[in-house]
Write an enzyme that holds these catalytic residues in place. Structure first.
Site, PDB file in Angstrom:
ATOM      1  N   HIS A 181       3.379  10.630   6.511  1.00  0.00           N
ATOM      2  CA  HIS A 181       2.732  10.343   7.800  1.00  0.00           C
ATOM      3  C   HIS A 181       3.722   9.717   8.773  1.00  0.00           C
ATOM      4  O   HIS A 181       4.266   8.633   8.496  1.00  0.00           O
ATOM      5  CB  HIS A 181       1.540   9.398   7.588  1.00  0.00           C
ATOM      6  CG  HIS A 181       0.406  10.058   6.897  1.00  0.00           C
ATOM      7  ND1 HIS A 181      -0.571   9.360   6.199  1.00  0.00           N
ATOM      8  CD2 HIS A 181       0.090  11.359   6.760  1.00  0.00           C
ATOM      9  CE1 HIS A 181      -1.447  10.207   5.695  1.00  0.00           C
ATOM     10  NE2 HIS A 181      -1.070  11.429   6.012  1.00  0.00           N
ATOM     11  N   GLU A 206      -3.404  13.379   0.939  1.00  0.00           N
ATOM     12  CA  GLU A 206      -4.688  12.871   1.451  1.00  0.00           C
ATOM     13  C   GLU A 206      -5.504  14.042   2.014  1.00  0.00           C
ATOM     14  O   GLU A 206      -6.622  14.284   1.560  1.00  0.00           O
ATOM     15  CB  GLU A 206      -4.439  11.822   2.537  1.00  0.00           C
ATOM     16  CG  GLU A 206      -3.656  10.626   2.003  1.00  0.00           C
ATOM     17  CD  GLU A 206      -3.995   9.337   2.688  1.00  0.00           C
ATOM     18  OE1 GLU A 206      -3.655   9.181   3.885  1.00  0.00           O
ATOM     19  OE2 GLU A 206      -4.620   8.480   2.051  1.00  0.00           O
ATOM     20  N   THR A 254      -6.185   6.353   7.513  1.00  0.00           N
ATOM     21  CA  THR A 254      -6.745   6.695   6.199  1.00  0.00           C
ATOM     22  C   THR A 254      -6.778   5.478   5.274  1.00  0.00           C
ATOM     23  O   THR A 254      -7.105   5.592   4.096  1.00  0.00           O
ATOM     24  CB  THR A 254      -5.895   7.791   5.510  1.00  0.00           C
ATOM     25  OG1 THR A 254      -4.577   7.244   5.285  1.00  0.00           O
ATOM     26  CG2 THR A 254      -5.828   9.049   6.344  1.00  0.00           C
ATOM     27  N   HIS A 285       2.092   8.925   0.931  1.00  0.00           N
ATOM     28  CA  HIS A 285       1.004   8.759  -0.051  1.00  0.00           C
ATOM     29  C   HIS A 285       1.337   9.721  -1.183  1.00  0.00           C
ATOM     30  O   HIS A 285       1.827  10.823  -0.918  1.00  0.00           O
ATOM     31  CB  HIS A 285      -0.351   9.138   0.567  1.00  0.00           C
ATOM     32  CG  HIS A 285      -0.692   8.334   1.796  1.00  0.00           C
ATOM     33  ND1 HIS A 285      -1.514   7.232   1.768  1.00  0.00           N
ATOM     34  CD2 HIS A 285      -0.288   8.477   3.093  1.00  0.00           C
ATOM     35  CE1 HIS A 285      -1.622   6.730   2.999  1.00  0.00           C
ATOM     36  NE2 HIS A 285      -0.877   7.458   3.819  1.00  0.00           N
ATOM     37  N   HIS A 287       5.528   6.691   6.519  1.00  0.00           N
ATOM     38  CA  HIS A 287       5.244   6.250   5.153  1.00  0.00           C
ATOM     39  C   HIS A 287       4.689   7.434   4.377  1.00  0.00           C
ATOM     40  O   HIS A 287       4.435   8.478   4.951  1.00  0.00           O
ATOM     41  CB  HIS A 287       4.217   5.090   5.166  1.00  0.00           C
ATOM     42  CG  HIS A 287       2.912   5.500   5.734  1.00  0.00           C
ATOM     43  ND1 HIS A 287       2.630   5.460   7.095  1.00  0.00           N
ATOM     44  CD2 HIS A 287       1.822   6.037   5.142  1.00  0.00           C
ATOM     45  CE1 HIS A 287       1.408   5.926   7.293  1.00  0.00           C
ATOM     46  NE2 HIS A 287       0.917   6.297   6.141  1.00  0.00           N
ATOM     47  N   HIS A 312       0.841  -1.214   0.000  1.00  0.00           N
ATOM     48  CA  HIS A 312       0.000   0.000   0.000  1.00  0.00           C
ATOM     49  C   HIS A 312       0.868   1.253   0.000  1.00  0.00           C
ATOM     50  O   HIS A 312       0.457   2.292  -0.490  1.00  0.00           O
ATOM     51  CB  HIS A 312      -0.887   0.078   1.263  1.00  0.00           C
ATOM     52  CG  HIS A 312      -1.480  -1.225   1.672  1.00  0.00           C
ATOM     53  ND1 HIS A 312      -2.346  -1.908   0.856  1.00  0.00           N
ATOM     54  CD2 HIS A 312      -1.338  -1.976   2.801  1.00  0.00           C
ATOM     55  CE1 HIS A 312      -2.729  -3.017   1.477  1.00  0.00           C
ATOM     56  NE2 HIS A 312      -2.119  -3.083   2.639  1.00  0.00           N
TER      57      HIS A 312
HETATM   58  N1  LIG Z   1      -2.278   6.378   6.638  1.00  0.00           N
HETATM   59  S1  LIG Z   1      -2.282   6.339   8.209  1.00  0.00           S
HETATM   60  O1  LIG Z   1      -1.199   7.159   8.714  1.00  0.00           O
HETATM   61  O2  LIG Z   1      -3.595   6.713   8.678  1.00  0.00           O
HETATM   62  C1  LIG Z   1      -1.966   4.730   8.831  1.00  0.00           C
HETATM   63  C2  LIG Z   1      -1.154   4.634   9.958  1.00  0.00           C
HETATM   64  C3  LIG Z   1      -0.847   3.374  10.513  1.00  0.00           C
HETATM   65  C4  LIG Z   1      -1.364   2.224   9.936  1.00  0.00           C
HETATM   66  C5  LIG Z   1      -2.165   2.294   8.816  1.00  0.00           C
HETATM   67  C6  LIG Z   1      -2.490   3.579   8.286  1.00  0.00           C
HETATM   68  C7  LIG Z   1      -2.673   1.048   8.152  1.00  0.00           C
HETATM   69  C8  LIG Z   1      -1.829   0.841   6.910  1.00  0.00           C
HETATM   70  C9  LIG Z   1      -1.487  -0.591   6.837  1.00  0.00           C
HETATM   71  C10 LIG Z   1      -1.635  -1.139   8.246  1.00  0.00           C
HETATM   72  C11 LIG Z   1      -2.562  -0.228   9.010  1.00  0.00           C
HETATM   73  C12 LIG Z   1      -2.082   0.021  10.431  1.00  0.00           C
HETATM   74  C13 LIG Z   1      -1.638  -1.203  11.168  1.00  0.00           C
HETATM   75  C14 LIG Z   1      -0.368  -1.717  11.013  1.00  0.00           C
HETATM   76  C15 LIG Z   1       0.017  -2.833  11.756  1.00  0.00           C
HETATM   77  C16 LIG Z   1      -0.884  -3.395  12.647  1.00  0.00           C
HETATM   78  O3  LIG Z   1      -0.519  -4.491  13.355  1.00  0.00           O
HETATM   79  C17 LIG Z   1      -2.161  -2.882  12.817  1.00  0.00           C
HETATM   80  C18 LIG Z   1      -2.524  -1.770  12.079  1.00  0.00           C
HETATM   81 CL1  LIG Z   1      -4.069  -1.064  12.318  1.00  0.00          CL
HETATM   82  N2  LIG Z   1      -1.092   1.009  10.535  1.00  0.00           N
HETATM   83 ZN   LIG Z   2      -0.744   7.348   5.778  1.00  0.00          ZN
END
Ligand SMILES: NS(=O)(=O)c1ccc2c(c1)[C@H]1CCC[C@H]1[C@@H](c1ccc(O)cc1Cl)N2
Ligand SMILES: [Zn+2]
Length: 260
Positions: A118, A105, A198, A95, A93, A63
């Site tokens: 982010h 975003e 997001t 976007h 990471h 992603h």
């Molecule tokens: N864009 S964002 O900044 O809003 C964002 C920030 C953190 C995470 C996400 C998106 C998503 C993206 C893939 C995993 C999921 C999450 C996560 C990672 C590993 C896990 O074990 C659980 C979860 Cl929920 N981490």
């Molecule tokens: Zn993000």
């Protein structure tokens, strides 16, 4: 599996609600930041204590491209601003858009930026693990930084050079000693509001802290983001990783506050 989420027509943001009903929730992200935001003088400055931060690796999770940090202690934390506790840095990471298209975003008065960084942190004071924090209303704090195009960014090449090593989904490579402080703009004025991840699982657990001042990167550096693929080495389809952003969601009465 087939119904795995992504950013295409078939599995993208418009259909995420089918597997993740919270997508239609009351505190979803991103949002558009309106021209006029209420200034909150009680909001102190955000403090990023990254001096002893320890990046571990850089990976392609299908992603985005993610730089992961050792979050087993409080060596890299943010505090202040709207936060009641220090939050521990877990990963950062990006976007981004397609060639010549914007890919942020959050938007500001309806305007998008080329990309958005982010920096993801979790509340290790109140919760035992990131996973537990990720489902709690005050579990996560994400610092969002806009990227606009212009001159080369003097430090971004360390990340874009490493992207060659994580071209395929599921790839990971060592990436030690990187301090994201070098990716911050000169001033830390911010907007803050309560929102969500997001991407799926879209948990409504994020205190967003969006820096007002963008950083500048070159079109050439952004072009290297697009050499990364959504797809794995074993897949016959080779899908370029681009336009991996969700568009702004309804504000649903939420207050957005502005620092100084
Ligand atoms: N864009 S964002 O900044 O809003 C964002 C920030 C953190 C995470 C996400 C998106 C998503 C993206 C893939 C995993 C999921 C999450 C996560 C990672 C590993 C896990 O074990 C659980 C979860 Cl929920 N981490
Ligand atoms: Zn993000």
């Amino acid at each position: 599996n087939g119904n795995h989420w992504g950013y295409s027509k078939e599995n993208g943001p418009d259909v995420w609600h089918k597997n993740y009903p919270v997508a239609l929730g009351s505190r979803q992200s991103p949002i558009d930041i309106p021209r006029q935001v209420s200034h909150d003088p009680s909001l102190g400055p955000i403090v990023l204590d990254y001096d002893h931060c320890t990046s571990i690796n850089i990976s392609n999770n299908g992603h985005s491209v993610v730089v992961n940090f050792d979050d087993t202690d409080d060596r890299s934390v943010i505090h202040g601003g709207p936060l009641e506790n220090p939050y521990r840095l877990k990963q950062f990471h990006f976007h981004w858009g397609g060639k010549g298209c914007d890919g942020s975003e959050h938007t500001v008065a309806g305007n998008s930026y080329a990309s958005e960084l982010h920096l993801v942190h979790w509340n290790a004071v109140k919760y035992q693990s990131f996973d537990q924090a990720a489902t709690a209303p005050d579990g996560l704090a994400v610092v969002g930084i806009f990227l606009e195009t212009g001159d080369d960014h003097r430090w971004l090449h360390t990340i874009t050079d490493a992207m060659y090593m994580v071209k395929y989904k599921g790839s990971v490579t060592d990436f030690k000693g990187f301090n994201p402080k070098c990716l911050l703009p000169s001033n830390l004025h911010f907007w803050t509001y309560l929102g969500s991840l997001t991407t799926p699982p879209l948990h409504e657990s994020v205190t967003w802290i969006l820096l007002k001042e963008p950083i500048v990167v070159s079109e050439k550096q952004l072009g290297k983001f697009r050499l990364v693929l959504f797809t794995g080495e074993e897949e016959d389809q080779r899908l370029r990783m681009e336009n991996n952003f969700r568009t702004p969601q309804p504000l649903k009465g939420r207050r957005i506050r502005s620092s100084n």
